[in-house]
Design an enzyme around this catalytic site. Structure first.
Site, short mmCIF file in Angstrom:
data_model
loop_
_atom_site.label_atom_id
_atom_site.label_comp_id
_atom_site.label_asym_id
_atom_site.label_seq_id
_atom_site.Cartn_x
_atom_site.Cartn_y
_atom_site.Cartn_z
N PRO A 2 11.20 -3.21 11.62
CA PRO A 2 10.26 -3.20 12.74
C PRO A 2 8.93 -3.87 12.38
CG PRO A 2 11.22 -1.03 12.38
CD PRO A 2 11.55 -1.87 11.18
N GLU A 3 8.65 -4.96 13.06
CA GLU A 3 7.37 -5.66 12.92
C GLU A 3 6.68 -5.59 14.28
OE1 GLU A 3 8.05 -9.53 11.14
OE2 GLU A 3 9.83 -8.80 10.11
N ARG A 114 15.95 6.03 5.72
CA ARG A 114 15.40 5.75 4.39
C ARG A 114 14.19 6.61 4.02
NH1 ARG A 114 17.66 0.44 3.49
NH2 ARG A 114 19.79 0.97 3.92
N ARG A 153 -9.59 -18.41 1.21
CA ARG A 153 -8.35 -17.84 0.70
C ARG A 153 -7.60 -18.87 -0.11
NH1 ARG A 153 -6.59 -12.64 1.12
NH2 ARG A 153 -7.73 -11.52 2.71
#
Length: 288
Positions: A2-3, A114, A153
């Site tokens: 699930p994102e 899980r 970054r």
DNA sequence: CGGACAACCTGGCGGC
DNA sequence: TGCCGCCAGGTTGTCC
């Protein structure tokens, strides 16, 4: 896994049935273990009698604003959230971890094979949520804002996209999808991007996530919508796949077999032709 | 900041 | 057929 699109689909699928309902009781069929942030009995006592005022999403968290507290649920890998009638069983019940009784007679259930998922109750959500980057589909997430965040970054793109403090909601599937759409190699670094590439990545992130929402999520293995059915996005993935289930996955643009590698301990899928590590000098020159 | 790595978990798969 | 062992993955925490 699930994102953002999967969590958004779950939120949309539960909102009507949940908002306005009052939680009468919470029951934990098995020891809560690491699932909750406070003692399960205390959590159950505290949610009792609180009405659900709103249901929303922040990053991959499902956010239920209650009368006095906020219930935060993270599905992690195999978590599932669904509403059923008390006598109505579901295959996910085999891994049931919490059952919330609602005042309209239904039950909100959280199951998790899980046991990675989290069910958190707090009156100060900001204090327990980790640092989270901008929501990629909100209007505040402009190209300029994205470029500004990238500036300074140096990390590789794949890892940066997975970093929830950098950008919220992108996980392993949609990171690979976005990089393929943007024609950027997963190992390209943030400080190597041209303005045009930053723009491509920006639009690709949004497009990958929006498509995922439209398709109601990718059911590669465990993810299901609240009604128990699969999403459709797994049929539309460009590069991400399970090699055991889908051999001979090819790039939708050029037909080249998709390559897999490990980046930052994560399975990574990309097209070796469309997503070069760096533009060749000849190509860069030719393109001006 | 960033990379590497371990830990958390266990169903399901590959391999034998 | 059956058993063993490993992998998947989101996130946190540790170490350098």
């Amino acid at each position: 896994m699930p994102e953002l699109p999967e969590v958004e689909t779950v939120v949309r699928g539960l909102r009507e049935a949940l908002v306005g309902r009052t939680i009468l009781a919470a029951e934990f069929p098995k020891p809560a273990g690491r699932m909750t942030n406070i003692d399960a009995d205390l959590l159950a006592a505290r949610v009792q009698g609180q009405r659900v005022r709103s249901l929303s999403r922040r990053a991959k968290y499902i956010v239920a604003a209650l009368d006095r507290d906020t219930l935060l649920i993270h599905l992690r890998m195999t978590g599932r959230l669904y509403i059923r009638e008390p006598q109505q069983s579901d295959p996910a019940d085999a891994y049931l971890r919490v059952r919330f009784a609602l005042n309209d007679g239904h039950e909100l259930r959280f199951s998790d094979a899980r046991k990675f998922g989290r069910v958190l109750l707090t009156d100060a959500p900001d204090s327990i949520l980790p640092a989270l980057g901008p929501e990629p589909l909100e209007p505040e997430f402009t190209l300029e804002a994205f470029a500004a965040r990238l500036a300074g970054r140096k990390g590789v793109l794949k890892s940066l996209l997975l970093n929830q403090a950098f950008i919220a909601g992108v996980g392993n599937i949609y990171a690979d999808e976005a990089l393929n759409m943007a024609r950027l190699h997963p190992l390209r670094t943030a400080d190597s991007l041209s303005s045009a590439e930053i723009k491509r990545l920006y639009h690709a992130i949004q497009q990958a996530l929006e498509t995922g929402i439209t398709m109601q999520g990718a059911s590669i293995n465990w993810y299901r919508k609240p009604d128990g059915t699969k999403g459709e996005q797994q049929q539309h993935l460009r590069v991400y796949h399970d090699p055991r289930q889908e051999k001979d996955k090819r790039c939708p643009e050029c037909g080249t077999p998709i390559q897999t590698m490990t980046v930052g301990q994560r399975g990574t899928h990309f097209c070796p032709k469309c997503q070069k590590v760096r533009r060749t000098a000849a190509k860069a020159h030719a393109k001006g």
